[in-house]
Design a protein around this motif. Sequence first.
Motif, PDB file in Angstrom:
ATOM      1  N   GLY A  22      -8.043   3.409  -4.768  1.00 48.53           N
ATOM      2  CA  GLY A  22      -7.673   4.764  -4.378  1.00 48.53           C
ATOM      3  C   GLY A  22      -7.833   4.983  -2.889  1.00 48.53           C
ATOM      4  O   GLY A  22      -6.974   5.596  -2.238  1.00 48.53           O
ATOM      5  N   GLY A  23      -8.931   4.472  -2.323  1.00 49.36           N
ATOM      6  CA  GLY A  23      -9.132   4.597  -0.889  1.00 49.36           C
ATOM      7  C   GLY A  23      -8.106   3.816  -0.101  1.00 49.36           C
ATOM      8  O   GLY A  23      -7.556   4.309   0.890  1.00 49.36           O
ATOM      9  N   ARG A  24      -7.825   2.582  -0.545  1.00 52.14           N
ATOM     10  CA  ARG A  24      -6.846   1.752   0.163  1.00 52.14           C
ATOM     11  C   ARG A  24      -5.477   2.416   0.176  1.00 52.14           C
ATOM     12  O   ARG A  24      -4.766   2.370   1.175  1.00 52.14           O
ATOM     13  N   ASP A  25      -5.117   3.054  -0.935  1.00 53.03           N
ATOM     14  CA  ASP A  25      -3.820   3.713  -1.005  1.00 53.03           C
ATOM     15  C   ASP A  25      -3.707   4.838   0.017  1.00 53.03           C
ATOM     16  O   ASP A  25      -2.622   5.132   0.511  1.00 53.03           O
ATOM     17  N   LEU A  26      -4.836   5.461   0.355  1.00 52.17           N
ATOM     18  CA  LEU A  26      -4.856   6.548   1.338  1.00 52.17           C
ATOM     19  C   LEU A  26      -5.336   6.054   2.700  1.00 52.17           C
ATOM     20  O   LEU A  26      -5.621   6.856   3.583  1.00 52.17           O
ATOM     21  N   GLY A  92       5.239  11.616   8.782  1.00 47.67           N
ATOM     22  CA  GLY A  92       4.498  11.336   7.566  1.00 47.67           C
ATOM     23  C   GLY A  92       4.784   9.950   7.029  1.00 47.67           C
ATOM     24  O   GLY A  92       5.306   9.091   7.736  1.00 47.67           O
ATOM     25  N   ILE A  93       4.440   9.737   5.781  1.00 50.87           N
ATOM     26  CA  ILE A  93       4.504   8.411   5.154  1.00 50.87           C
ATOM     27  C   ILE A  93       5.561   8.390   4.064  1.00 50.87           C
ATOM     28  O   ILE A  93       5.663   9.325   3.266  1.00 50.87           O
ATOM     29  N   VAL A  94       6.359   7.332   4.042  1.00 50.75           N
ATOM     30  CA  VAL A  94       7.303   7.087   2.952  1.00 50.75           C
ATOM     31  C   VAL A  94       6.822   5.850   2.193  1.00 50.75           C
ATOM     32  O   VAL A  94       6.683   4.772   2.775  1.00 50.75           O
ATOM     33  N   GLN A  95       6.554   6.023   0.902  1.00 50.05           N
ATOM     34  CA  GLN A  95       6.070   4.929   0.057  1.00 50.05           C
ATOM     35  C   GLN A  95       7.264   4.302  -0.649  1.00 50.05           C
ATOM     36  O   GLN A  95       7.960   4.975  -1.413  1.00 50.05           O
ATOM     37  N   VAL A  96       7.475   3.007  -0.425  1.00 45.13           N
ATOM     38  CA  VAL A  96       8.675   2.322  -0.922  1.00 45.13           C
ATOM     39  C   VAL A  96       8.271   1.070  -1.684  1.00 45.13           C
ATOM     40  O   VAL A  96       7.337   0.358  -1.294  1.00 45.13           O
ATOM     41  N   THR A  97       8.975   0.785  -2.764  1.00 44.15           N
ATOM     42  CA  THR A  97       8.795  -0.480  -3.470  1.00 44.15           C
ATOM     43  C   THR A  97      10.152  -1.136  -3.673  1.00 44.15           C
ATOM     44  O   THR A  97      11.179  -0.457  -3.757  1.00 44.15           O
ATOM     45  N   GLU A 136       3.341   7.625 -11.331  1.00 38.90           N
ATOM     46  CA  GLU A 136       1.944   7.201 -11.473  1.00 38.90           C
ATOM     47  C   GLU A 136       1.443   6.497 -10.222  1.00 38.90           C
ATOM     48  O   GLU A 136       0.287   6.660  -9.815  1.00 38.90           O
ATOM     49  N   ASP A 137       2.315   5.714  -9.585  1.00 39.56           N
ATOM     50  CA  ASP A 137       1.907   4.953  -8.410  1.00 39.56           C
ATOM     51  C   ASP A 137       2.092   5.718  -7.102  1.00 39.56           C
ATOM     52  O   ASP A 137       1.845   5.177  -6.027  1.00 39.56           O
ATOM     53  N   GLY A 138       2.537   6.958  -7.176  1.00 36.92           N
ATOM     54  CA  GLY A 138       2.665   7.768  -5.977  1.00 36.92           C
ATOM     55  C   GLY A 138       3.735   7.296  -5.016  1.00 36.92           C
ATOM     56  O   GLY A 138       3.598   7.432  -3.800  1.00 36.92           O
TER      57      GLY A 138
END
Length: 298
Positions: A22-26, A92-97, A136-138
């Motif tokens: 959780g910390g690493r994700d933030l 800001g941040i864009v989370q991509v997979t 779920e993975d944000g």
Amino acid sequence: MPYLESLKVFVRVVELGSITSGGRDLRLTPAVASKRIKELEKRLDVRLFNRTTRKLSPTDVGRTFYEHAKQVVQSIDDAEAAISGFSQSPRGIVQVTAPLGVGKRLVAPLIPEFVDLYPEVSVRLRLSDRKVDLLEDGLDVALFVGRPPDSNLKLRKIMDTPRILCAAPSYLERHGVPQIPDDLKRHNCLLLRYPRSPEWYWTLSTSEGPKRMDVSGSYDSDDGDVLTGWACAGRGIINKPRFDVAEHLANGTLVEILPETPPEPAVFGCLYPHRRFQDSKVRLFIDFLLKRCREKLA
């Protein structure tokens, strides 16, 4: 703000199952993430997690609080997204997979170009051939190659891409060249497999319509690039998007087989939660990605 930050940490720790994750994700150290959780428990005067040396799980109170906390965090994210278009520049941040092969060869090289255009935006790219849960993975955006999943997510199609069957000349010299789809049953087929993987069979396009082939082999992996490496080494036949193996086809490392009955085409596109498209940085990233991918694959 510290309380809001603690809420965000708490929500991600519940969703990812550990304080470290959780910390690493933030982008927080485990020590800082743990401190945020302790501050939250002190403020609420309750224990939010059951802790053992091997497992971290929310208490009954923690699960109840999570259901409300995630709505608060989501409402704030939505509020920021709704006004982001009024800002002078997106930030800001864009989370991509993305799948491993597509991500490495196509998506990753484009990200610095996007950040150069919008320097206040950070892009976090996660590569995996496994299925992911955006909510779920944000995550904000998921690239995929295959069949569009049935879900409430929005789809933007980049293009339909042909798939091919191919193998190394050395493999075909040893085992023969398949002449009809049923010949695949006696060949070593390299499969992309993981829990809930769809590739327990291949569907070929024939003059009579789609033909399901239950194939098998001595090797499988959850990494598509590993399968390509095995195929190049003469270990079997792979089923791949043509653009993903174009270089190997061009230099003769791999050759196409059964061109008259290829696998069904795949959709190459991106998925995103509908509300994310309100956020200007996400909208700009999706528009940029679709345009540049189409240009590179044209």
